[in-house]
Scaffold this motif. Structure first.
Motif, PDB file in Angstrom:
ATOM      1  N   PRO A 156       0.824  -1.221   0.000  1.00  0.00           N
ATOM      2  CA  PRO A 156       0.000   0.000   0.000  1.00  0.00           C
ATOM      3  C   PRO A 156       0.851   1.262   0.000  1.00  0.00           C
ATOM      4  O   PRO A 156       2.018   1.277   0.394  1.00  0.00           O
ATOM      5  N   TRP A 204      -6.832   1.078   2.905  1.00  0.00           N
ATOM      6  CA  TRP A 204      -5.771   0.884   3.897  1.00  0.00           C
ATOM      7  C   TRP A 204      -5.757   2.026   4.907  1.00  0.00           C
ATOM      8  O   TRP A 204      -5.629   1.804   6.120  1.00  0.00           O
ATOM      9  N   TRP A 229       3.719   2.632   3.820  1.00  0.00           N
ATOM     10  CA  TRP A 229       2.588   1.752   4.110  1.00  0.00           C
ATOM     11  C   TRP A 229       2.439   1.490   5.607  1.00  0.00           C
ATOM     12  O   TRP A 229       1.364   1.072   6.063  1.00  0.00           O
TER      13      TRP A 229
END
Length: 361
Positions: A197, A217, A267
């Motif tokens: 992500p 996310w 991420w």
């Protein structure tokens, strides 16, 4: 005629009852029952016990009824349901093998779990999942509104919620009442990354866009960070399958997707908003053949251990500490975090609907 006279005189329901006087025979009149005095603040003793159990005793009863089990959250036909785990202590590295019908279909890559359908968009599509859904213990919440209002928070506070799909937990957080959501204390996240992500690898045309995207996310960890009573968080990252081969220069990796396990990676920044924990665990798993294991095992174990300690130091800190105060870890948190939010500031694709069937009706 003698018998007729006797019947007319003695029968209280004879024609004499309907004379114009409107009076019945004296020997047949019965006094009407006196109604009991009712008061809204003082109901009669026959309807309510004189000394109801105190709240502490009632909460103990709710605790015995609901137990402290693990509830696997699943999505079945656009509704969030749950399966009560049949294992006393499900392992963080087994990825729901304790309940083989509950894993999301993209997390099933071996022959031990069969029955999923690739023709449905829902993440949980096992054919036997509808018959495995749990609803027994929570039926007490449908008894009346008073029990529902008092016992629902006990159910959410004692249970351990297990989620393996981002969209499922976001829908769950939007469907349950705020008081119940604020009572959650234990959460287990089992995540299998399709891509890394916040690195620009996702795209709206992907078949996984409705369950794996940068926006989801960010929303997922924002929902986790908004749980005020959360005290225990377990995160399991399943990297999937790796294969390797042996050449003249040694073993090399042929197939498998690795993600950077370094705290300063974009991420991982949404996780830094989760604070106030008392317990944090991290497990990173991968299925490898002999050649691939020799390539990645050492680095994977080292990086996972360092990342676990760094995340534990941040997440177990007190709430309210700004991200800028984490610079002692050597992170440019403010700059990376703000850039990520600016790039992903689009409207969320998650459809906000009315309350769905979750842990209670």
């Amino acid at each position: 005629m003698r018998h007729f006279d006797a019947w007319v005189v003695r029968d209280p329901y004879s024609i004499w009852h309907y004379y114009a006087t409107g009076q019945r025979w004296k020997d047949t009149q019965q006094p009407l029952p006196v109604p009991l005095p009712l008061h809204p603040k003082q109901p009669p003793d026959l309807l309510l016990p004189p000394h109801p159990p105190p709240p502490e005793i009632r909460h103990m009863i709710w605790g015995f009824v609901f137990g402290a089990d693990t509830l696997h959250l699943v999505t079945v036909k656009d509704k969030v349901r749950h399966v009560r785990c049949n294992s006393a202590s499900p392992s963080l590295t087994q990825h729901r093998h304790c309940c083989p019908t509950t894993p999301a279909r993209w997390r099933v890559s071996d022959s031990r779990v069969q029955g999923h359908s690739d023709g449905l968009l829902y993440p949980h599509t096992h054919a036997q999942l509808p018959s495995s859904l749990s609803d027994g213990n929570v039926a007490l919440l449908r008894t009346c509104r008073a029990i529902h209002a008092e016992a629902a928070t006990t159910l959410y506070a004692q249970s351990t919620f297990d989620v393996d799909d981002l969209y499922t937990f976001i829908a769950f957080a939007q469907s349950v009442p705020r008081a119940a959501l604020s009572s959650i204390r234990r959460l287990t996240v089992q995540w299998m990354p399709v891509w890394t992500p916040l690195t620009g690898q996702d795209h709206k045309g992907s078949i996984y866009a409705h369950t794996h995207s940068d926006v989801l996310w960010l929303q997922f960890w924002a929902a986790v960070a908004s749980l005020p009573a959360l005290r225990a968080l377990k995160l399991s990252i399943d990297l999937g399958r790796f294969t390797g081969t042996v050449t003249g220069g040694g073993a090399v990796l042929v197939a498998g997707q690795r993600i950077p396990l370094v705290l300063k990676e974009p991420w991982l920044l949404p996780l830094l908003n989760v604070r106030g924990l008392e317990e944090f665990e991290l497990a990173v798993t991968a299925r490898c053949d002999v050649a691939a294991r020799g390539v990645i095992e050492g680095d994977l174990c080292r990086d996972a251990g360092v990342l676990r300690d760094q995340l534990r130091a941040v997440m177990c800190s007190r709430r309210g500490v700004p991200l800028g105060a984490l610079k002692e870890l050597g992170l440019d948190v403010d700059g990376v975090w703000l850039r990520a939010l600016e790039e992903l500031g689009e409207e969320s694709p998650v459809r906000r609907a009315g309350p769905r069937l979750a842990i209670m009706a």
